[in-house]
Motif scaffolding. Sequence first.
Motif, mmCIF file in Angstrom:
data_model
loop_
_atom_site.group_PDB
_atom_site.id
_atom_site.type_symbol
_atom_site.label_atom_id
_atom_site.label_comp_id
_atom_site.label_asym_id
_atom_site.label_seq_id
_atom_site.Cartn_x
_atom_site.Cartn_y
_atom_site.Cartn_z
ATOM 1 N N SER A 85 -3.239 -8.248 -0.334
ATOM 2 C CA SER A 85 -4.359 -7.356 -0.624
ATOM 3 C C SER A 85 -5.694 -8.012 -0.329
ATOM 4 N N THR A 88 -6.315 -7.815 3.326
ATOM 5 C CA THR A 88 -6.502 -6.415 3.728
ATOM 6 C C THR A 88 -7.893 -5.926 3.343
ATOM 7 N N ASN A 104 -1.646 -0.143 7.221
ATOM 8 C CA ASN A 104 -1.595 -1.118 6.130
ATOM 9 C C ASN A 104 -0.217 -1.163 5.473
ATOM 10 N N GLY A 107 -1.049 -4.569 2.037
ATOM 11 C CA GLY A 107 -2.143 -4.656 1.070
ATOM 12 C C GLY A 107 -1.962 -3.598 0.007
#
Length: 365
Positions: A85, A88, A104, A107
């Motif tokens: 995360s 991201t 994604n 994340g």
Amino acid sequence: MILAGVSLSLTGRFALQGRQVQRGLSLWETWVNETGGLPVGSGGSRSRVSLRIYDDRSRIADAQANVLRLLTKDRLDLLFGPYSSVLTLAVAPIAEAHGKILWNHGGSSDEVFARGWRLLVGGSAPAGTYFSGLPSWLRGEETGLERLTVLYSQRGTFAGQIARGLAEAAEREGFRQVALVPCDLSAIDPSTSLGERSDGAPQAIVLVGSYQDEVRVIRERRVLPSGVRRIAAVSAGLTAFGEAVGVHSEGVIGASQWEPGRGGAVQTGPDEAWVLSRFHQAFSEEPEYPAVQALALGVVAAECVHRADGLRDEALREAAAGLDVTTCFGRFRIDRETGRQVGHQPVLVEWRGGRKRVVWQPVGR
């Protein structure tokens, strides 16, 4: 040729998961090219995919530099997100500013989807849901279990959101004592931090931190207060966890985004048998869930290219918003506005005899 790119942690603290993602995306590349490539344009032509990977060494600055290079120098067509995360969150605004979707897969922090970024597509369940099924499962397994403590890392947003989601679920289940303890898991001494309290020592503890820190605490579980009857850790969802802690894995509960045999009938992309067979053939091991979730989001991207009839990012985002489909990873469906994954949910696993087994899954999965 369609260029897909990603900044991945092939070294550093996220390397275990980053290398799994590398293998999952490499297998996705193989699947796309073996099936004739991605459809582009209305003429029915198809293009092969080339995957470009840069190592971010688990560092924010390197991840940002890699993504900028992919967007401005390499001028890629499909951008996959990094693992974790924190990375991201660091690269998503760059992708947004360049008008490029960030696919994604890794994340999971709820914060990723709270910033108002439109060009974001989430493939895995958000952090707040990781242990949402744990309190009810614990109640079914352990009579009289009422005191739960969560030790969670203060680093980033991911751990805190898992902790809060778990606390809310425990309160709904009627746990009498739910303690959230922010801490530095790399230095914590469980024998002192979990000592007797006026209202009693915890009967169950949950660790939410980095893979390395959780493994260290589990290896020292003998110093936990005698009243601790159950222990859970995010890292226990990975097969590598059992190898890292050995006999100390016995009875530990983990959260997993994917386990073999739990995905349902596949509607698009390779089925589970193909994934397991080809992954083992290529890498001589079974895939971990970070590999499968990355591969599956690649399948989703391919399906969106097909439905959008091209590679325009706005059209791809619209296609993703309208998609409700099952891949080898399970169900994919996102919230139209935020891109947050709402169709996929984690399962709980428990380690017994050196192997993990699924002990809880959401109703209807």
